[in-house]
Design a protein around this motif. Structure first.
Motif, short mmCIF file in Angstrom:
data_model
loop_
_atom_site.label_atom_id
_atom_site.label_comp_id
_atom_site.label_asym_id
_atom_site.label_seq_id
_atom_site.Cartn_x
_atom_site.Cartn_y
_atom_site.Cartn_z
N PRO A 172 0.81 -1.23 0.00
CA PRO A 172 0.00 0.00 0.00
C PRO A 172 0.84 1.28 0.00
CG PRO A 172 0.04 -0.95 2.19
CD PRO A 172 0.78 -1.91 1.31
N GLU A 173 2.15 1.15 -0.14
CA GLU A 173 3.00 2.34 -0.05
C GLU A 173 3.72 2.62 -1.36
OE1 GLU A 173 5.43 4.07 3.61
OE2 GLU A 173 6.35 2.24 2.79
N THR A 174 4.71 1.79 -1.73
CA THR A 174 5.51 2.11 -2.92
C THR A 174 4.78 1.78 -4.22
OG1 THR A 174 6.61 -0.04 -2.76
CG2 THR A 174 7.69 1.84 -1.70
N LYS A 175 3.91 0.74 -4.20
CA LYS A 175 3.09 0.41 -5.37
C LYS A 175 1.62 0.50 -4.96
CE LYS A 175 6.42 -2.42 -7.85
NZ LYS A 175 6.69 -3.72 -8.53
N ARG A 176 1.27 1.66 -4.52
CA ARG A 176 -0.04 1.89 -3.91
C ARG A 176 -1.17 1.61 -4.91
NH1 ARG A 176 -2.03 3.85 0.58
NH2 ARG A 176 -3.97 5.05 0.63
N PRO A 177 -2.12 0.77 -4.53
CA PRO A 177 -3.24 0.48 -5.44
C PRO A 177 -4.10 1.71 -5.72
CG PRO A 177 -3.05 -1.19 -3.72
CD PRO A 177 -2.15 -0.07 -3.33
N ASP A 178 -4.64 1.73 -6.92
CA ASP A 178 -5.61 2.72 -7.36
C ASP A 178 -6.99 2.04 -7.30
OD1 ASP A 178 -7.37 4.29 -8.82
OD2 ASP A 178 -5.92 4.81 -10.36
N LEU A 179 -7.88 2.59 -6.52
CA LEU A 179 -9.18 1.92 -6.31
C LEU A 179 -9.95 1.73 -7.62
CD1 LEU A 179 -10.41 3.54 -2.96
CD2 LEU A 179 -9.41 1.28 -3.33
N ASP A 180 -9.73 2.62 -8.58
CA ASP A 180 -10.44 2.48 -9.86
C ASP A 180 -9.80 1.43 -10.76
OD1 ASP A 180 -12.25 4.49 -9.21
OD2 ASP A 180 -10.95 6.08 -10.00
N ALA A 181 -8.57 1.03 -10.44
CA ALA A 181 -7.84 0.15 -11.35
C ALA A 181 -8.35 -1.28 -11.34
CB ALA A 181 -6.35 0.17 -11.01
N TYR A 182 -8.93 -1.72 -10.22
CA TYR A 182 -9.42 -3.11 -10.17
C TYR A 182 -10.42 -3.36 -11.29
CZ TYR A 182 -7.39 -3.19 -5.43
OH TYR A 182 -6.54 -3.14 -4.35
N ASP A 183 -11.46 -2.53 -11.34
CA ASP A 183 -12.47 -2.70 -12.39
C ASP A 183 -11.92 -2.36 -13.76
OD1 ASP A 183 -14.39 -3.57 -10.61
OD2 ASP A 183 -15.30 -1.60 -10.34
N ALA A 184 -11.01 -1.36 -13.82
CA ALA A 184 -10.44 -0.97 -15.11
C ALA A 184 -9.67 -2.13 -15.73
CB ALA A 184 -9.53 0.24 -14.94
N ILE A 185 -8.93 -2.86 -14.92
CA ILE A 185 -8.15 -4.00 -15.44
C ILE A 185 -9.08 -5.13 -15.88
CG2 ILE A 185 -6.56 -5.83 -14.75
CD1 ILE A 185 -5.08 -3.67 -13.09
N LEU A 186 -10.11 -5.38 -15.11
CA LEU A 186 -11.08 -6.41 -15.52
C LEU A 186 -11.77 -6.01 -16.83
CD1 LEU A 186 -12.67 -7.37 -12.08
CD2 LEU A 186 -10.97 -8.65 -13.41
N ASP A 187 -12.03 -4.72 -17.00
CA ASP A 187 -12.59 -4.22 -18.28
C ASP A 187 -11.61 -4.47 -19.42
OD1 ASP A 187 -14.93 -3.40 -17.09
OD2 ASP A 187 -14.35 -1.28 -16.95
N ASP A 188 -10.31 -4.25 -19.15
CA ASP A 188 -9.30 -4.47 -20.18
C ASP A 188 -9.24 -5.94 -20.58
OD1 ASP A 188 -8.52 -1.82 -20.37
OD2 ASP A 188 -6.93 -2.00 -18.88
#
Length: 603
Positions: A172-188
């Motif tokens: 959660p610090e150096t490669k901090r997740p983006d909350l929007d990215a979970y669904d964005a990656i599944l969309d991809d």
């Protein structure tokens, strides 16, 4: 290559420039067109077990043979009788003829008949195949990310296996997740044509990792360590054990529970896996399995945790628990498998089969294929967003009208070599052209200006004298698709470089021959023979009255101009080809006096 604000590209196929247009085909070119068309028609007919279609082979033919493009107006007429001859053959004759002309294409068909449709090697020990993609959800995917799901999805289909998506979001610090990215990656992934059988988030599984760490500690396979990093590194590199290495499991267990309870600060204590302190590879010596992080995780469900597993521990545990049988990872991550194998030995587990491959490189973009770099450019305003046509992202390619299947096929063709491989965007474009060409209507777009420079335009208005009141160019090279009507009142717009010298003629495509006389275009009675004789160049145009103001967004920046009136009748997501420019996707239709917006896909 330069992008918006720089010097526009000038290579063939650029949306800003083009090579000379000629409609006089010499015998050598004609023979080459006929031979290439016959090969493509034979392959198309045999692959689909049906008659070949002119429209279906025109795209690949032009894409694979750039030298043919300047004869674009004549190609369909040469191809049509060739296709008819092919369709008159029986299947055995077609196969024999393809073997004579292009034995490698026949071999490709035979491989497909045998079920080996792809360039991927067979998987070892493939009685069961269960594979995973493990993205870090720090942003939507760039083009390089597509390789993993493309290959895993292809193997899943080949072996009737399973495809897991596991979000490795335990930093959660150096490669901090983006909350929007979970669904964005599944969309991809969905855009690429695949649906995961299972979706996991590692940040939901902390208690599972803790339980396995406790078991490892009880076996004497891990210990807590408070050595400063530099001090431990010096000892490790010299093959000397940390003084904490021999503490008893009870003390280690107590201190690990204190880590879980958040009683230590970041960097104060770690849990190490006990390996071989004299291992020939120092990177494998007593590596860190858990560390303390003060920064809360952005997901509310994980925000209270402070003791986080390192990726090698978390991923190794999850691969076993989820039944992963085959792992694909970068050649630079070979040490990960070796670290994890120490843990697997402690637990008595069998390690999955591993395939290492090199990185995929793409040279077509100025923006680096790095999620953090793209994010920085978006934040600074250099890019409009993840789907900016200048961004090397899947969202950008999708908005430009590139089909996911075209990307998957190009990625699969790269294979699984341990060497770095170059992805040619021309391969993606050729695949996409084959997918969309048959359904893409043709239209005219006259470029007026390119954002940031004057490399194109301005569009030139010329009065028409004594000409017809409408033009009827074909909707598509496949004549069965019919013709479209473009009203012409008093004048037309053409691109500046298409205006002929005073007294010279040009052929307005779908309209007829005009002579540049006294600043006007005077309609002549010349027929198509003047084009075939090579005396007159064919150009595209739009009527001055009723033309649709249009913006074409490209990898080089935005191009503004005017499209023929009928373009306003299309819908967003429709794919068309701007004649002499390339394929485009309709993005937004004009409202009131607004412009129509399109995205350039490729030549």
């Amino acid at each position: 290559m330069d992008r918006a604000g720089g010097t526009p590209r000038s290579e063939p196929g650029s949306v800003l420039t083009r090579g000379p247009q000629s409609d006089t085909m010499d015998e050598d070119i004609r023979e080459r067109v006929e031979e290439a068309a016959e090969v493509d028609a034979l392959f198309n007919a045999l692959k689909h077990d049906s008659d070949a279609q002119v429209g279906a082979i025109m795209g690949p033919l032009m894409g694979e043979n750039p030298a043919f493009r300047e004869y674009g107006d004549e190609i369909a007429g040469v191809v049509a009788p060739v296709v008819q001859r092919v369709n008159d053959m029986d299947p055995a004759q077609k196969r024999e003829r393809l073997g004579e002309l292009a034995p490698e294409r026949l071999e490709e068909l035979e491989r497909e008949d045998e079920g080996d449709e792809h360039a991927l090697p067979d998987l070892p020990n493939a009685d069961e195949v269960r594979m995973r993609a493990a993205p870090n959800p720090n942003g939507p995917w760039h083009l390089g990310h597509a390789r993993m799901p493309a290959v895993i999805g292809t193997y899943k289909e080949r072996y009737d296996g399973s495809f897991i998506v596991r979000f490795d979001d335990t930093d959660p610090e150096t490669k901090r997740p983006d909350l929007d990215a979970y669904d964005a990656i599944l969309d991809d992934i969905e855009y690429l044509g695949f649906e995961p059988d299972e979706v996991l988030r590692a940040s939901d599984r902390l208690e599972t990792y803790y339980d396995h760490a406790r078991e490892l500690i009880d076996q004497g396979g891990a210990y807590t360590c408070t050595c400063p990093q530099e001090e431990f590194s010096e000892r490790k590199n010299n093959g000397k054990a940390c003084p904490h290495r021999e503490k008893d499991p009870e003390q280690t267990r107590e201190e690990f529970e204190a880590m879980i309870d958040g009683e230590y600060d970041s960097g104060e204590m770690v849990l190490r896996v006990k390996t071989d302190i004299e291992h020939k590879n120092p990177a494998l010596r007593d590596w860190v399995a858990f560390r303390m992080i003060d920064t809360p995780h952005p997901r509310e469900a994980a925000s209270e945790y402070r003791c986080w597993p390192m990726l090698d521990f978390q991923s190794g545990i999850d691969d076993h628990l989820t039944g992963v049988t085959h792992i694909i990872r970068g050649i630079d991550l070979q040490d990960s498998a070796k670290r994890q194998q120490f843990v697997y030995e402690y637990f008595g587990w069998d390690y999955p089969e591993v395939i290492h491959w090199g990185h995929v490189q793409v040279e077509a973009y100025d923006v680096a294929m790095s999620t953090s770099t793209i994010k920085e450019k978006i934040d600074s305003g250099d890019l409009d967003g993840w789907d900016d046509p200048r961004a090397p992202t899947l969202k950008s390619l999708r908005r430009r009208g590139i089909r996911g299947e075209a990307i998957v096929d190009a990625m699969v063709e790269l294979g699984t070599s341990t060497s770095n491989v170059d992805l040619s965007m021309s391969a993606v474009y050729a695949n996409n052209r084959e997918l969309i060409d048959d359904g893409a209507d043709r239209a005219f777009f006259v470029r007026d200006a390119h954002a940031g420079d004057d490399a194109v335009g301005p569009a030139v208005e010329k009065p028409i004298v004594d000409g017809p009141d409408a033009a009827t160019p074909p909707v598509h090279p496949n004549e069965e698709r019919g013709r479209r009507e473009i009203p012409v009142e008093d004048a037309v717009l053409v691109e500046a470089e298409d205006v002929p010298a005073e007294g010279d003629r040009i052929w307005l495509k779908g309209y007829g021959c005009v002579r540049h006389t006294g600043g006007t275009f005077e309609y002549t009675d010349d027929d198509i023979e003047v084009v075939r004789d090579g005396d007159v160049e064919v150009v595209h145009w739009v009527p001055a009255e009723g033309a649709v103001p249009t913006r074409m967004r490209t990898m080089d920046g935005d191009v503004t101009g005017y499209a023929e009136p009928g373009l306003a009748d299309y819908e967003p997501d429709d794919m068309l080809q701007f004649v002499r420019i390339g394929f485009i996707r309709v993005d937004t239709l004009p409202a009131a006096d607004d412009e129509l917006v399109t995205y350039f896909a490729h030549p």
